[in-house]
Write an enzyme that holds these catalytic residues in place. Structure first.
Site, PDB file in Angstrom:
ATOM      1  N   ALA A   1    -124.910 -73.224  57.045  1.00  0.00           N
ATOM      2  CA  ALA A   1    -124.450 -72.115  56.203  1.00  0.00           C
ATOM      3  C   ALA A   1    -123.022 -72.322  55.708  1.00  0.00           C
ATOM      4  CB  ALA A   1    -124.549 -70.798  56.970  1.00  0.00           C
ATOM      5  N   CYS A   2    -122.338 -73.363  56.194  1.00  0.00           N
ATOM      6  CA  CYS A   2    -120.921 -73.594  55.870  1.00  0.00           C
ATOM      7  C   CYS A   2    -120.793 -74.687  54.819  1.00  0.00           C
ATOM      8  CB  CYS A   2    -120.199 -74.000  57.154  1.00  0.00           C
ATOM      9  SG  CYS A   2    -118.536 -74.633  56.901  1.00  0.00           S
ATOM     10  N   GLY A   3    -120.139 -74.372  53.708  1.00  0.00           N
ATOM     11  CA  GLY A   3    -119.947 -75.350  52.641  1.00  0.00           C
ATOM     12  C   GLY A   3    -119.153 -76.561  53.096  1.00  0.00           C
TER      13      GLY A   3
ATOM     14  N   ARG B   1    -121.493 -78.714  55.033  1.00  0.00           N
ATOM     15  CA  ARG B   1    -122.458 -79.395  54.142  1.00  0.00           C
ATOM     16  C   ARG B   1    -121.798 -80.545  53.385  1.00  0.00           C
ATOM     17  NH1 ARG B   1    -123.779 -73.985  52.973  1.00  0.00           N
ATOM     18  NH2 ARG B   1    -122.812 -74.164  50.909  1.00  0.00           N
TER      19      ARG B   1
END
Length: 142
Positions: free
Chosen positions: A12-14, A17
């Site tokens: 969920a964390c940019g 990612r």
């Protein structure tokens, strides 16, 4: 034999990612540990923090509910107590931690991972927000 690269990842964390994508852009398929589902043991967490050169307080996420609710900014909490909270509430573990044969880093911003990857980037790379990290000549921009 070289150590397999590991990333303590939150999909969920940019930042997480982007870090994973930079590892993959070097031709590696790392071991992905979704630490919110499979948190590290206390000893693993201590090892990650020590090897990354951070203090326990530097490895805590501050902008999450448990940090505020538990008032972890207060100086009376010692490292051992803070580590216990991080194990109990894995959302408090900052991310992504990456482990490679060259070392351990908390990859915030994500391009810090380039400092510990043994293999070069294979393609130009821009973060999800469009910020270029590796240009068309495969040179690091940041």
């Amino acid at each position: 034999m070289s150590q397999k690269t590991k990333i303590y990842h939150n999909p969920a964390c940019g930042t997480s990612r982007n870090t994973l994508a930079l590892i993959q852009n070097s031709g590696q398929e790392p071991e992905v540990i979704e630490y919110l589902k499979n948190p590290p043991s206390k000893n693993e967490l201590i090892d990650l923090i020590n090897k990354s050169g951070l203090s326990v307080r530097e490895a805590i996420r501050k902008n999450v509910e448990p940090y505020e609710n538990l008032q972890l900014e207060q100086t009376h909490w010692n490292d051992d107590q803070l580590l216990d909270f991080m194990i109990e509430y894995p959302i408090l573990i900052n991310r992504p931690f990456v482990v490679t044969e060259l070392g351990v880093k908390l990859c915030r911003p994500s391009e810090i991972v380039l400092d510990i990857l043994a293999t070069p980037q294979l393609n130009p790379f821009a973060k999800e927000d469009g910020e270029v990290i590796i240009d068309e000549n495969l040179q690091r921009v940041k």
